[in-house]
Design a protein around this motif. Structure first.
Motif, PDB file in Angstrom:
ATOM      1  N   HIS A  42       0.746  -1.102   0.258  1.00 17.66           N
ATOM      2  CA  HIS A  42      -0.039   0.122   0.100  1.00 17.66           C
ATOM      3  C   HIS A  42       0.728   1.201   0.062  1.00 17.66           C
ATOM      4  O   HIS A  42       1.777   1.224   0.701  1.00 17.66           O
ATOM      5  N   MET A  43       0.593   2.184  -0.882  1.00 19.35           N
ATOM      6  CA  MET A  43       1.100   3.606  -0.903  1.00 19.35           C
ATOM      7  C   MET A  43       0.640   4.437   0.304  1.00 19.35           C
ATOM      8  O   MET A  43      -0.497   4.334   0.719  1.00 19.35           O
ATOM      9  N   HIS A  44       1.435   5.202   0.941  1.00 26.59           N
ATOM     10  CA  HIS A  44       0.974   6.211   1.842  1.00 26.59           C
ATOM     11  C   HIS A  44       1.441   7.577   1.754  1.00 26.59           C
ATOM     12  O   HIS A  44       2.197   7.689   0.926  1.00 26.59           O
ATOM     13  N   ASN A  45       0.919   8.400   2.284  1.00 27.41           N
ATOM     14  CA  ASN A  45       1.291   9.873   2.086  1.00 27.41           C
ATOM     15  C   ASN A  45       1.283  10.291   0.733  1.00 27.41           C
ATOM     16  O   ASN A  45       1.821  11.154   0.321  1.00 27.41           O
ATOM     17  N   VAL A  46       0.041   9.719   0.100  1.00 26.42           N
ATOM     18  CA  VAL A  46      -0.212  10.227  -1.131  1.00 26.42           C
ATOM     19  C   VAL A  46      -1.801  10.627  -1.133  1.00 26.42           C
ATOM     20  O   VAL A  46      -2.825   9.949  -1.044  1.00 26.42           O
ATOM     21  N   ILE A  47      -2.035  12.043  -1.032  1.00 25.93           N
ATOM     22  CA  ILE A  47      -3.392  12.448  -0.923  1.00 25.93           C
ATOM     23  C   ILE A  47      -4.171  11.892  -2.196  1.00 25.93           C
ATOM     24  O   ILE A  47      -3.734  11.728  -3.342  1.00 25.93           O
ATOM     25  N   ALA A  48      -5.596  11.440  -1.752  1.00 22.29           N
ATOM     26  CA  ALA A  48      -6.453  11.077  -2.602  1.00 22.29           C
ATOM     27  C   ALA A  48      -6.206   9.501  -3.006  1.00 22.29           C
ATOM     28  O   ALA A  48      -7.103   8.702  -3.394  1.00 22.29           O
ATOM     29  N   PHE A 132       7.979   8.835   6.517  1.00 18.85           N
ATOM     30  CA  PHE A 132       7.084   9.425   5.698  1.00 18.85           C
ATOM     31  C   PHE A 132       5.851   8.460   5.385  1.00 18.85           C
ATOM     32  O   PHE A 132       4.722   8.712   5.358  1.00 18.85           O
ATOM     33  N   CYS A 133       6.456   7.326   4.664  1.00 20.30           N
ATOM     34  CA  CYS A 133       5.620   6.446   3.797  1.00 20.30           C
ATOM     35  C   CYS A 133       4.987   5.398   4.850  1.00 20.30           C
ATOM     36  O   CYS A 133       3.721   4.911   4.551  1.00 20.30           O
ATOM     37  N   ASP A 134       5.868   4.934   5.903  1.00 27.36           N
ATOM     38  CA  ASP A 134       5.148   3.822   6.611  1.00 27.36           C
ATOM     39  C   ASP A 134       5.289   4.005   8.069  1.00 27.36           C
ATOM     40  O   ASP A 134       4.973   3.017   8.980  1.00 27.36           O
ATOM     41  N   GLY A 135       5.613   5.082   8.807  1.00 29.77           N
ATOM     42  CA  GLY A 135       5.987   5.176   9.925  1.00 29.77           C
ATOM     43  C   GLY A 135       4.480   5.243  10.763  1.00 29.77           C
ATOM     44  O   GLY A 135       4.396   4.516  11.719  1.00 29.77           O
ATOM     45  N   HIS A 136       3.526   6.031  10.163  1.00 32.08           N
ATOM     46  CA  HIS A 136       2.303   6.010  10.812  1.00 32.08           C
ATOM     47  C   HIS A 136       1.677   4.496  11.164  1.00 32.08           C
ATOM     48  O   HIS A 136       1.093   4.525  12.268  1.00 32.08           O
TER      49      HIS A 136
END
Length: 301
Positions: A42-48, A132-136
């Motif tokens: 899964h991609m993250h930190n990519v709005i929409a 930024f991509c996977d920390g949350h």
């Protein structure tokens, strides 16, 4: 002859092709099928598109590009790029070739992981590099940070305020007493022995050393290195930066007229390194396409 050939169909290449297509510039997009985030679920930190699988993102982009008659897509790996501005030739398998007035390189980089048993199999699925991509996804959960102390400290500084317990584990040589003290001052637990192997432990990950096993939610690698995935920068003699990336201007122009670069393979000299992020790559692809259009218009005047 195409107005532009775009090599690479990740976010940078896809966006470059879209921008060129919308300006009715004949464009050939070449997709080798190799992507830096090819193992990512899964991609993250990519709005929409936060949480969207990368393969789904690419499929949607390609479906949208199919609406543009000026954009052609071929699933093929490029072997060589040669020529001069206004007349570049791209060599393809089986003796085929294609020519274009300009070329955008969007081939991405490859991660060279430290030689730790089991790490390759976890990459993108339990082992990561980008907070930024996977920390949350690891908020409140224990993690391990593998690698050199200086980079480990940087990651701990970014992640430590919201993840659970962080265990710092060296890869090759044990940390020095000074490094241990500095890491502990950051709030990390520190392994005195280097990692032996990593692997799955149900839904979690286990990091094994000579004297302990650390079960964590995920691993962040502090010692992965990056390299150009494709040989085209060397083939074309492009100017390179100390980071190993291609040097570009604000619109993706390289040191060779007519050759542009976009995504994490390139950055401006004023920056310390490339930004490995989907949104940044897409932005770079759009800027490179604008640069191509500027140069084409100048040549047509």
């Amino acid at each position: 002859m195409y107005d532009a050939i775009v090599i690479g169909a990740g976010p940078a290449g896809l966006q470059a092709a879209l921008t060129l297509g919308r300006m009715h510039r004949s464009t050939l997009l070449l997709d080798s099928g190799e992507y830096r985030n090819g193992t990512v679920q899964h991609m993250h930190n990519v709005i929409a598109n936060d949480g969207t699988p990368p393969a789904e993102f690419r499929a949607t982009a390609r479906a949208q590009l199919a609406e543009y008659a000026d954009v052609e897509i071929r699933d093929v790996a490029v072997q060589r790029v040669a020529g001069i501005a206004g007349d570049f030739v791209v060599s393809l398998p089986g003796g085929a070739s294609a020519s274009a007035r300009t070329v955008i390189l969007a081939t991405g980089i490859a991660d060279d992981l430290p030689p730790v048993e089991g790490l390759d199999a976890l990459w993108g699925r339990g082992a990561f590099s980008c907070p930024f991509c996977d920390g949350h996804e690891h908020a409140g959960r224990p993690i391990a940070v593998l690698g050199a102390a200086a980079r480990a400290e940087h990651l701990i500084g970014m992640l430590g305020r919201f993840v659970g317990v962080i265990t710092a584990v060296p890869v090759d040589e044990p940390y020095t007493d000074e490094e241990v003290a500095s890491l502990e001052a950051r709030g990390a637990r520190v392994s005195r022995t280097p990692v032996d192997s990593v692997g799955r432990a149900g839904d979690d990950v286990v990091v094994r050393t000579a004297d302990a096993e650390h079960e964590v939610a995920g691993i962040f690698v502090a010692s992965a290195s990056m390299r150009q995935r494709a040989p085209f920068a060397a083939q074309l003699g492009l100017g390179m930066l100390e980071s190993g990336a291609i040097g570009i201007d604000e619109f993706g122009r390289t040191s060779v007229p007519g050759i542009f670069a976009a995504g994490d393979i390139a950055h401006r000299a004023s920056l310390p390194g490339p930004m490995a992020a989907v949104m940044m790559a897409a932005t770079a692809g759009q800027l490179a396409a604008v640069g191509v259009i500027q140069d084409l218009m100048a040549s047509e005047a």
